[in-house]
Design an enzyme around this catalytic site. Structure first.
Site, mmCIF file in Angstrom:
data_model
loop_
_atom_site.group_PDB
_atom_site.id
_atom_site.type_symbol
_atom_site.label_atom_id
_atom_site.label_comp_id
_atom_site.label_asym_id
_atom_site.label_seq_id
_atom_site.Cartn_x
_atom_site.Cartn_y
_atom_site.Cartn_z
ATOM 1 N N HIS A 43 1.632 4.134 -3.032
ATOM 2 C CA HIS A 43 1.565 5.592 -2.845
ATOM 3 C C HIS A 43 2.810 6.243 -3.451
ATOM 4 O O HIS A 43 2.726 7.236 -4.177
ATOM 5 C CB HIS A 43 1.507 5.937 -1.355
ATOM 6 N N HIS B 154 0.832 -1.209 0.000
ATOM 7 C CA HIS B 154 0.000 0.000 0.000
ATOM 8 C C HIS B 154 0.867 1.259 0.000
ATOM 9 O O HIS B 154 0.660 2.176 -0.812
ATOM 10 C CB HIS B 154 -0.913 -0.019 1.226
ATOM 11 N N GLU B 155 1.854 1.316 0.883
ATOM 12 C CA GLU B 155 2.706 2.509 0.969
ATOM 13 C C GLU B 155 3.619 2.629 -0.251
ATOM 14 O O GLU B 155 3.877 3.738 -0.738
ATOM 15 C CB GLU B 155 3.523 2.484 2.260
ATOM 16 N N TYR C 127 -9.489 1.741 1.393
ATOM 17 C CA TYR C 127 -9.576 1.592 2.853
ATOM 18 C C TYR C 127 -10.747 0.678 3.213
ATOM 19 O O TYR C 127 -11.656 0.446 2.419
ATOM 20 C CB TYR C 127 -9.755 2.959 3.506
ATOM 21 N N HIS D 146 -5.719 7.046 -2.705
ATOM 22 C CA HIS D 146 -6.642 6.032 -2.207
ATOM 23 C C HIS D 146 -7.809 5.860 -3.168
ATOM 24 O O HIS D 146 -8.326 6.832 -3.715
ATOM 25 C CB HIS D 146 -7.174 6.428 -0.823
#
Length: 311
Positions: A205, A201-202, A260, A211
């Protein structure tokens, strides 16, 4: 008398609605809720490992995070923008000054993307701090490998490169969006963020992606239950400016590792993000790995099918 008592108990139980993970019901405030049975959630997550929309990690020992654990704590829901996004000054300014079109459109420029080499590989230098144990570093490298295996992204140990990711263990998980000139910090807090999905996930980014639930078309796919959102976090659900981000030719992705979960920024333990399609109730917030859609978006953004195309 004894038999009458038993009969009464049986009838009482049979007439009581069973709330399991297949039932949508209104709460005491009239808000629609989807009830998750705690004993169902782990099996739901395990079943996602075999879902064709999610790419199974190369490391079969991936940590699965159950929905009821997410209700209590999600290390991505920190104090940064949308929980885990570090903003540059000009990015912060563009959020509050809609007249600053140059800043808004500039954020989607190629300067935010990592460069390709002559062989069509997108090179991302990184350094891992000594905050991590050997097993932690192995988990980080495993997540990088899974991204590399399905895209033209190539993570390399930094030697002399000016722009690179410096991975540390700070409070929570957080990252910049895309390439920042010079060193850029990414935090993967030990014990909380060292799981395959959180790391990916990071990293995504850092590749330049936002998101999923903040995309401009999200209201067609999810409902934000603001009555359950922490009042101080309302602004974390604002949809992104379409001039800044796009879906790169892919539809809204419930399976995305960038989505999320249903309890994000909840003030009362009740759901804040509900899928409009009930069939995806146990998919939101999966942290098993990349979805098929995630891979398509990365490959589209970086033109991975065009070796000599530099955006």
């Amino acid at each position: 008398m004894k038999y009458l008592l038993i009969l009464f108990i049986v009838c009482k139980i049979s007439s009581t609605p069973i709330r399991d993970s297949r039932i949508i019901y209104p709460d005491e405030f009239g808000n629609i809720q989807i009830d998750n049975r705690i004993d169902d959630t782990e099996s739901d997550q395990i079943s996602l490992l075999n879902d064709p929309n999610i790419i199974k990690p190369a490391n079969a020992t991936t940590t699965l995070t159950s929905q009821h654990q997410k209700k209590l704590k999600n290390p991505e829901n920190g104090e940064f923008y949308q929980g885990d996004i570090v903003l540059l000054d000009e990015e912060l300014k563009s959020l509050h000054d809609s007249s600053d079109c140059k800043a808004r459109t500039g954020l989607s420029s190629v300067l935010k993307r990592w460069p390709k080499n002559l062989y069509g590989k997108v090179i991302i230098p990184f350094t891992i701090s000594d905050d991590f144990y050997f097993n932690d570093k192995a988990s980080i490298l495993s997540a990088m490998y899974d991204i590399e295996a399905h895209t033209c992204i190539k993570f390399i140990q930094r030697s002399y490169e000016h722009d690179y990711i410096y991975i540390i263990s700070d409070t929570g998980c957080y990252s910049y969006i895309g390439r920042k000139l010079g060193p850029q910090v990414m935090s993967l807090q030990r014990d909380d963020c060292i799981s395959h999905g959180h790391i990916i996930h990071e990293l995504v980014h850092a590749l330049g992606f936002h998101h999923m639930h903040n995309h401009i078309d999200r209201n067609n796919y999810v409902t934000i239950n603001y009555n359950n959102v922490d009042p101080s976090k309302i602004n974390q659900f604002v949809a992104v400016d379409p001039l800044l981000f796009e879906n790169f030719g892919t539809p809204y992705d419930y399976y995305s590792v960038m989505h999320y979960d249903t309890y994000t920024f909840s003030k009362n333990g009740l759901q804040t993000i509900l899928p409009n399609d009930y069939n995806y109730r146990n998919v939101l917030g999966q942290r098993i790995g990349l979805s098929i859609g995630d891979v398509k978006r990365i490959n589209s953004m970086y033109k991975c099918d065009q070796v000599n195309q530099f955006y």
